[in-house]
Design a protein around this motif. Structure first.
Motif, PDB file in Angstrom:
ATOM      1  N   ALA A 164      40.687  32.285  41.075  1.00  0.00           N
ATOM      2  CA  ALA A 164      41.074  33.129  42.204  1.00  0.00           C
ATOM      3  C   ALA A 164      41.446  34.534  41.749  1.00  0.00           C
ATOM      4  O   ALA A 164      41.090  35.518  42.396  1.00  0.00           O
ATOM      5  CB  ALA A 164      42.232  32.489  42.963  1.00  0.00           C
ATOM      6  N   LEU A 165      42.159  34.624  40.631  1.00  0.00           N
ATOM      7  CA  LEU A 165      42.520  35.942  40.109  1.00  0.00           C
ATOM      8  C   LEU A 165      41.275  36.730  39.701  1.00  0.00           C
ATOM      9  O   LEU A 165      41.154  37.927  39.982  1.00  0.00           O
ATOM     10  CB  LEU A 165      43.458  35.787  38.908  1.00  0.00           C
ATOM     11  CG  LEU A 165      44.910  35.427  39.220  1.00  0.00           C
ATOM     12  CD1 LEU A 165      45.677  35.148  37.930  1.00  0.00           C
ATOM     13  CD2 LEU A 165      45.593  36.548  39.992  1.00  0.00           C
ATOM     14  N   PHE A 166      40.339  36.043  39.045  1.00  0.00           N
ATOM     15  CA  PHE A 166      39.107  36.707  38.609  1.00  0.00           C
ATOM     16  C   PHE A 166      38.327  37.219  39.816  1.00  0.00           C
ATOM     17  O   PHE A 166      37.837  38.357  39.831  1.00  0.00           O
ATOM     18  CB  PHE A 166      38.256  35.725  37.802  1.00  0.00           C
ATOM     19  CG  PHE A 166      37.122  36.375  37.056  1.00  0.00           C
ATOM     20  CD1 PHE A 166      37.220  36.623  35.705  1.00  0.00           C
ATOM     21  CD2 PHE A 166      35.948  36.727  37.709  1.00  0.00           C
ATOM     22  CE1 PHE A 166      36.180  37.222  35.010  1.00  0.00           C
ATOM     23  CE2 PHE A 166      34.901  37.322  37.039  1.00  0.00           C
ATOM     24  CZ  PHE A 166      35.022  37.570  35.683  1.00  0.00           C
ATOM     25  N   ALA A 167      38.197  36.365  40.843  1.00  0.00           N
ATOM     26  CA  ALA A 167      37.442  36.756  42.039  1.00  0.00           C
ATOM     27  C   ALA A 167      38.138  37.890  42.789  1.00  0.00           C
ATOM     28  O   ALA A 167      37.482  38.780  43.346  1.00  0.00           O
ATOM     29  CB  ALA A 167      37.253  35.550  42.955  1.00  0.00           C
ATOM     30  N   THR A 168      39.475  37.869  42.806  1.00  0.00           N
ATOM     31  CA  THR A 168      40.224  38.900  43.523  1.00  0.00           C
ATOM     32  C   THR A 168      40.095  40.253  42.841  1.00  0.00           C
ATOM     33  O   THR A 168      39.979  41.291  43.505  1.00  0.00           O
ATOM     34  CB  THR A 168      41.706  38.505  43.628  1.00  0.00           C
ATOM     35  OG1 THR A 168      41.808  37.241  44.294  1.00  0.00           O
ATOM     36  CG2 THR A 168      42.496  39.557  44.397  1.00  0.00           C
ATOM     37  N   TYR A 169      40.119  40.238  41.518  1.00  0.00           N
ATOM     38  CA  TYR A 169      40.059  41.494  40.760  1.00  0.00           C
ATOM     39  C   TYR A 169      38.695  41.677  40.096  1.00  0.00           C
ATOM     40  O   TYR A 169      38.593  42.168  38.975  1.00  0.00           O
ATOM     41  CB  TYR A 169      41.167  41.515  39.702  1.00  0.00           C
ATOM     42  CG  TYR A 169      42.549  41.525  40.301  1.00  0.00           C
ATOM     43  CD1 TYR A 169      43.112  42.698  40.785  1.00  0.00           C
ATOM     44  CD2 TYR A 169      43.281  40.347  40.414  1.00  0.00           C
ATOM     45  CE1 TYR A 169      44.377  42.703  41.338  1.00  0.00           C
ATOM     46  CE2 TYR A 169      44.557  40.348  40.973  1.00  0.00           C
ATOM     47  CZ  TYR A 169      45.096  41.521  41.426  1.00  0.00           C
ATOM     48  OH  TYR A 169      46.351  41.528  41.981  1.00  0.00           O
ATOM     49  N   ILE A 170      37.637  41.299  40.820  1.00  0.00           N
ATOM     50  CA  ILE A 170      36.287  41.372  40.268  1.00  0.00           C
ATOM     51  C   ILE A 170      35.877  42.810  39.955  1.00  0.00           C
ATOM     52  O   ILE A 170      35.168  43.066  38.980  1.00  0.00           O
ATOM     53  CB  ILE A 170      35.277  40.721  41.251  1.00  0.00           C
ATOM     54  CG1 ILE A 170      33.884  40.625  40.632  1.00  0.00           C
ATOM     55  CG2 ILE A 170      35.244  41.478  42.563  1.00  0.00           C
ATOM     56  CD1 ILE A 170      33.768  39.627  39.541  1.00  0.00           C
ATOM     57  N   ASP A 171      36.337  43.766  40.774  1.00  0.00           N
ATOM     58  CA  ASP A 171      35.982  45.164  40.532  1.00  0.00           C
ATOM     59  C   ASP A 171      36.564  45.661  39.207  1.00  0.00           C
ATOM     60  O   ASP A 171      35.882  46.349  38.433  1.00  0.00           O
ATOM     61  CB  ASP A 171      36.485  46.054  41.676  1.00  0.00           C
ATOM     62  CG  ASP A 171      35.736  45.794  42.969  1.00  0.00           C
ATOM     63  OD1 ASP A 171      34.587  45.314  42.896  1.00  0.00           O
ATOM     64  OD2 ASP A 171      36.294  46.076  44.044  1.00  0.00           O
ATOM     65  N   GLN A 172      37.821  45.315  38.943  1.00  0.00           N
ATOM     66  CA  GLN A 172      38.448  45.728  37.698  1.00  0.00           C
ATOM     67  C   GLN A 172      37.788  45.050  36.497  1.00  0.00           C
ATOM     68  O   GLN A 172      37.599  45.666  35.443  1.00  0.00           O
ATOM     69  CB  GLN A 172      39.952  45.395  37.717  1.00  0.00           C
ATOM     70  CG  GLN A 172      40.763  46.256  38.680  1.00  0.00           C
ATOM     71  CD  GLN A 172      40.703  45.773  40.117  1.00  0.00           C
ATOM     72  OE1 GLN A 172      39.896  44.928  40.446  1.00  0.00           O
ATOM     73  NE2 GLN A 172      41.580  46.308  40.959  1.00  0.00           N
ATOM     74  N   VAL A 173      37.423  43.782  36.680  1.00  0.00           N
ATOM     75  CA  VAL A 173      36.753  43.062  35.588  1.00  0.00           C
ATOM     76  C   VAL A 173      35.408  43.699  35.287  1.00  0.00           C
ATOM     77  O   VAL A 173      35.044  43.908  34.115  1.00  0.00           O
ATOM     78  CB  VAL A 173      36.578  41.579  35.965  1.00  0.00           C
ATOM     79  CG1 VAL A 173      35.736  40.858  34.915  1.00  0.00           C
ATOM     80  CG2 VAL A 173      37.938  40.894  36.086  1.00  0.00           C
ATOM     81  N   MET A 174      34.645  44.024  36.328  1.00  0.00           N
ATOM     82  CA  MET A 174      33.338  44.633  36.112  1.00  0.00           C
ATOM     83  C   MET A 174      33.463  46.038  35.529  1.00  0.00           C
ATOM     84  O   MET A 174      32.606  46.465  34.749  1.00  0.00           O
ATOM     85  CB  MET A 174      32.565  44.678  37.422  1.00  0.00           C
ATOM     86  CG  MET A 174      32.011  43.336  37.861  1.00  0.00           C
ATOM     87  SD  MET A 174      30.941  42.576  36.625  1.00  0.00           S
ATOM     88  CE  MET A 174      29.631  43.788  36.486  1.00  0.00           C
ATOM     89  N   SER A 175      34.515  46.738  35.889  1.00  0.00           N
ATOM     90  CA  SER A 175      34.744  48.060  35.290  1.00  0.00           C
ATOM     91  C   SER A 175      34.980  47.937  33.793  1.00  0.00           C
ATOM     92  O   SER A 175      34.482  48.748  33.000  1.00  0.00           O
ATOM     93  CB  SER A 175      35.941  48.740  35.963  1.00  0.00           C
ATOM     94  OG  SER A 175      35.692  48.985  37.323  1.00  0.00           O
ATOM     95  N   PHE A 176      35.729  46.904  33.406  1.00  0.00           N
ATOM     96  CA  PHE A 176      35.976  46.674  31.987  1.00  0.00           C
ATOM     97  C   PHE A 176      34.689  46.293  31.262  1.00  0.00           C
ATOM     98  O   PHE A 176      34.404  46.793  30.162  1.00  0.00           O
ATOM     99  CB  PHE A 176      37.027  45.574  31.825  1.00  0.00           C
ATOM    100  CG  PHE A 176      37.331  45.209  30.401  1.00  0.00           C
ATOM    101  CD1 PHE A 176      38.020  46.086  29.579  1.00  0.00           C
ATOM    102  CD2 PHE A 176      36.910  43.998  29.876  1.00  0.00           C
ATOM    103  CE1 PHE A 176      38.290  45.757  28.255  1.00  0.00           C
ATOM    104  CE2 PHE A 176      37.181  43.659  28.562  1.00  0.00           C
ATOM    105  CZ  PHE A 176      37.872  44.536  27.741  1.00  0.00           C
TER     106      PHE A 176
END
Length: 431
Positions: A356-368
């Motif tokens: 859930a955390l990964f899906a919620t912050y997917i934009d930040q993860v993809m930016s990284f």
């Protein structure tokens, strides 16, 4: 012993024994490394399953939304017919009549005549292929991804009658902004004694939009209906009728009523006809990915078996003592079932939180990820949309939780039964 046999399943003392075994240090015969490995494995497997389902759901939703928000739900064409001067044509001369009849069909929210053609756009020596959509101003205002709520927009759409509206990709490729004038060049221009000369017209860019689809933003431009008729030599005619319906997902049910409204000359083309094969491919891919990740969850759950077998082996003396003081086989089975089930429950819970955390912050993860790759991790020209979306749905989480808990509970039964069937005499013989 009779009291023990009459004890209700999962009594308090069974939970206490199970928790005591789980809390014990390894040198005391407690939780093994394999148990921790299975816990981490289930966590990662469940998280991967939830993330995959969320991304696939988000991608499909975004893809469909950009289709429905930028294109007609249904397009009505005319079949080929012979005009009064003996020429064949597909133009719709009675487009106002068609639009009125289509708008009267229940479920239709808009029916708009459209002139459509491909031209070359030019500005300052830079050229780009553009697909022109000629429509009335009021009809343009009803297109969600262009006028109502585009991702980005510049200029004033109320000035549409004075110029041209273009996608942000077209503006970027030509290097133009609001207020600049671009040339549209069509090879099908005026007919002269020396042949057909290209038609060239200049239009001021009054509005720039980002619909959210790379291919649309890179090629789409809108002209006022009358200007498009003049530019493409369609005086008094339209190429097609765009139809919007209240329930786009049920558009197949609308095909027959729409055809009946316009008569035998009509031909229908729905958004599912245009993108149905891609959506079916997405559905197949979703099913395959779910099966593959389910196998991953099963592998992680199988580690529980290894951990419990080691725990049973280390606790052989304890099992023998418990059996001699009156604990039944069923109670021993439940004790070790609880040990394994707790691992599955905790792993599932942690996996849900991580996913859930990964899906919620997917934009930040993809930016990284994009930063690690030095840019270009997500290419919109290939994938169509500009970012990796994720949509966390309760039904997807429920599927992942049910699968994980179900597998964890099933695989736990086998080592628990082994512990329950252990002969207490054999267990204590060498102690």
């Amino acid at each position: 012993m009779d009291a023990a046999r009459s004890t209700k399943p999962f009594a308090r003392f069974e939970w206490k024994i199970a928790f005591a075994y789980l809390r014990a240090r390894r040198e005391e015969g407690g939780v093994s490394v394999m148990t921790w490995i299975s816990l981490i494995g289930i966590t990662l497997a469940v998280a991967a399953l939830i993330i995959t389902l969320a991304v696939r759901t988000g991608f499909r939703s975004e893809f469909v939304d950009t289709i429905l928000g930028s294109n007609a739900h249904v397009t009505l064409y005319s079949s080929l017919y012979v005009t009064e001067d003996g020429k064949t044509s597909r133009a719709i001369a009675d487009y106002d009549d068609w639009a009125t009849k289509l708008a009267a069909v229940p479920g239709v929210t808009r029916a708009a005549p459209l002139v459509r053609g491909q031209v070359m756009a030019s500005y300052g020596g830079t050229n780009a292929g553009v697909e022109i959509y000629g429509m009335a101003y009021d009809d343009l205002l009803t297109i969600p991804r262009v006028a109502e709520h585009p991702e980005e927009h510049w200029g004033d759409i109320s000035r549409f009658q004075e110029g041209i509206a273009i996608g942000s990709g077209v503006a970027r490729e030509l290097g133009v902004t609001v207020g600049d004038k671009i040339k549209l060049i069509s090879p099908n221009g005026a007919k002269t004694a020396f042949g057909t000369s290209p038609r060239v017209s200049s239009f001021e860019v009054v509005y720039v939009f980002t619909a959210g689809r790379y291919d649309i933003d890179k090629t789409r431009a809108y002209l006022p209906f009358a200007e498009a008729q003049k530019f493409f030599n369609r005086q008094g005619a339209a190429d097609e009728i765009e139809v919007m319906v209240s329930h786009p997902e049920e558009v197949d049910d609308m095909a027959i009523p729409l055809l009946q409204a316009v008569g035998e000359r009509g031909m229908v083309w729905t958004w599912r006809d245009a993108s149905g094969s891609f959506l079916r491919a997405l559905d197949i891919e979703d099913n395959v990915m779910f099966v593959i990740l389910s196998v991953l969850v099963l592998i992680a759950a199988m580690n529980i078996v290894s951990g419990l077998i080691m725990l049973v082996k280390n606790k052989g003396r304890d099992i023998g003592i418990l059996r001699t003081v009156g604990l039944t086989e069923a109670s021993v089975l439940r004790v070790f079932f609880i040990c394994g089930a707790i691992t599955g429950v905790l792993g599932t819970l942690f996996g849900v939180l991580l996913g859930a955390l990964f899906a919620t912050y997917i934009d930040q993860v993809m930016s990284f990820v994009n930063w690690l790759n030095g840019g270009g991790a997500w290419d919109p020209s290939i994938r169509g949309i500009y970012a990796l979306p994720a949509e966390l749905r309760a039904v997807d989480v429920a599927k992942a939780v049910t699968l994980s808990l179900g597998l964890s509970f099933v695989v736990t039964i086998f080592p628990a039964r082994r512990a329950a069937r252990m002969n207490p005499v054999e267990a204590l013989r060498y102690e």
